[in-house]
Scaffold this active site. Sequence first.
Site, PDB file in Angstrom:
ATOM      1  N   MET A   7     -16.078  28.228  23.546  1.00 14.61           N
ATOM      2  CA  MET A   7     -16.971  27.078  23.563  1.00 14.61           C
ATOM      3  C   MET A   7     -17.046  26.488  24.973  1.00 14.61           C
ATOM      4  O   MET A   7     -17.461  25.346  25.156  1.00 14.61           O
ATOM      5  CB  MET A   7     -16.510  26.013  22.560  1.00 14.61           C
ATOM      6  N   GLY A  13      -5.851  29.865  29.697  1.00 12.37           N
ATOM      7  CA  GLY A  13      -5.750  30.630  28.460  1.00 12.37           C
ATOM      8  C   GLY A  13      -6.920  31.586  28.294  1.00 12.37           C
ATOM      9  O   GLY A  13      -6.759  32.722  27.842  1.00 12.37           O
ATOM     10  N   HIS A  14      -8.116  31.141  28.670  1.00 13.35           N
ATOM     11  CA  HIS A  14      -9.283  32.018  28.592  1.00 13.35           C
ATOM     12  C   HIS A  14      -9.186  33.153  29.609  1.00 13.35           C
ATOM     13  O   HIS A  14      -9.594  34.291  29.319  1.00 13.35           O
ATOM     14  CB  HIS A  14     -10.568  31.210  28.833  1.00 13.35           C
ATOM     15  N   ASP A 127      -5.063  28.468  17.936  1.00 12.09           N
ATOM     16  CA  ASP A 127      -5.568  28.114  16.606  1.00 12.09           C
ATOM     17  C   ASP A 127      -5.265  29.288  15.690  1.00 12.09           C
ATOM     18  O   ASP A 127      -6.107  30.151  15.464  1.00 12.09           O
ATOM     19  CB  ASP A 127      -7.063  27.817  16.659  1.00 12.09           C
TER      20      ASP A 127
END
Length: 296
Positions: A7, A13-14, A127
């Site tokens: 998003m 982290g990405h 998540d």
Amino acid sequence: ITLIPTMGALHKGHIQLIEKAREIQAQICVSIFVNPAQFGKGEDLETYPRPLEQDLKLLQAQKVDAVFIPKAKEMDFLPTPERIHTHALYQQLCGKSRPVFFAGVANIIYKFAKYLRPDLMVFGLKDYQQCIVVKQLLQREQLTTQLQFCPLIRTSAGLALSSRNTYMNDAQLVRAERLFQSLLLCRDLFVNEGHHLQKCLQRSQDHLNQDSGIEIEYFEARQFNNLDLVNEDTLYSKHTRFIVCAAIVLDGLRLIDNIPLNASATYWNIATSQMTSDQDSGIHPPYRKETNDDRY
């Protein structure tokens, strides 16, 4: 082709997801789509960070092959079967306070897998419930896209990186570290001191409650592979792995995190439902820090 759904508001982290994808596939596409269907009434759809120019510069530096930035109307045009919008897991854990979230996730991931047809999609494990939802969705719909799950990245103090961390000031960032401290406490009590699981969970929640500005939304142990409830039969089975998932609200800001309880030399590969070693698993030791400190 590997697709990394995001998003936006990209962080380290990405970058890790991109690096993992590069190890597996030559062609990498990153999607940036703030999916309205994942946001419920009163949530932060309008204020969610959208630093698109900054994100594109980061992706250019990472030399990804393509960036997919669809508009909501374009994605709405693609049909999905009604059956994917309901599932028991959607209303558990995070789904209790975010009842439309996982239906929205299932909707967009189905469209990505069905119409873009990537060979692989890569997700981070922060998540964890979303990872299980996506895994089960692709299995139920018999979609051919494979999945790769990557360990989440933490700050030097253990706070899981998140695009929404930008909402917090310095003092709140420090207080937010209590969430991971509580998860570590639960694991240590369970693994090292042999406490009963419910006592471990209660002691950990007591630690969180020492900050009066923290509201515990849930702090639960579940089965690692499918997030089924833990019962007496599974609790004492040597073949069952557990994970503790937690969500808190700190000064109105919602944070989630998780930690495996009894996975050490081996980790449960939730993509293939097989027990595998660290070296050949799709899931590697689940918590890596920016500082490369092995304690976490």
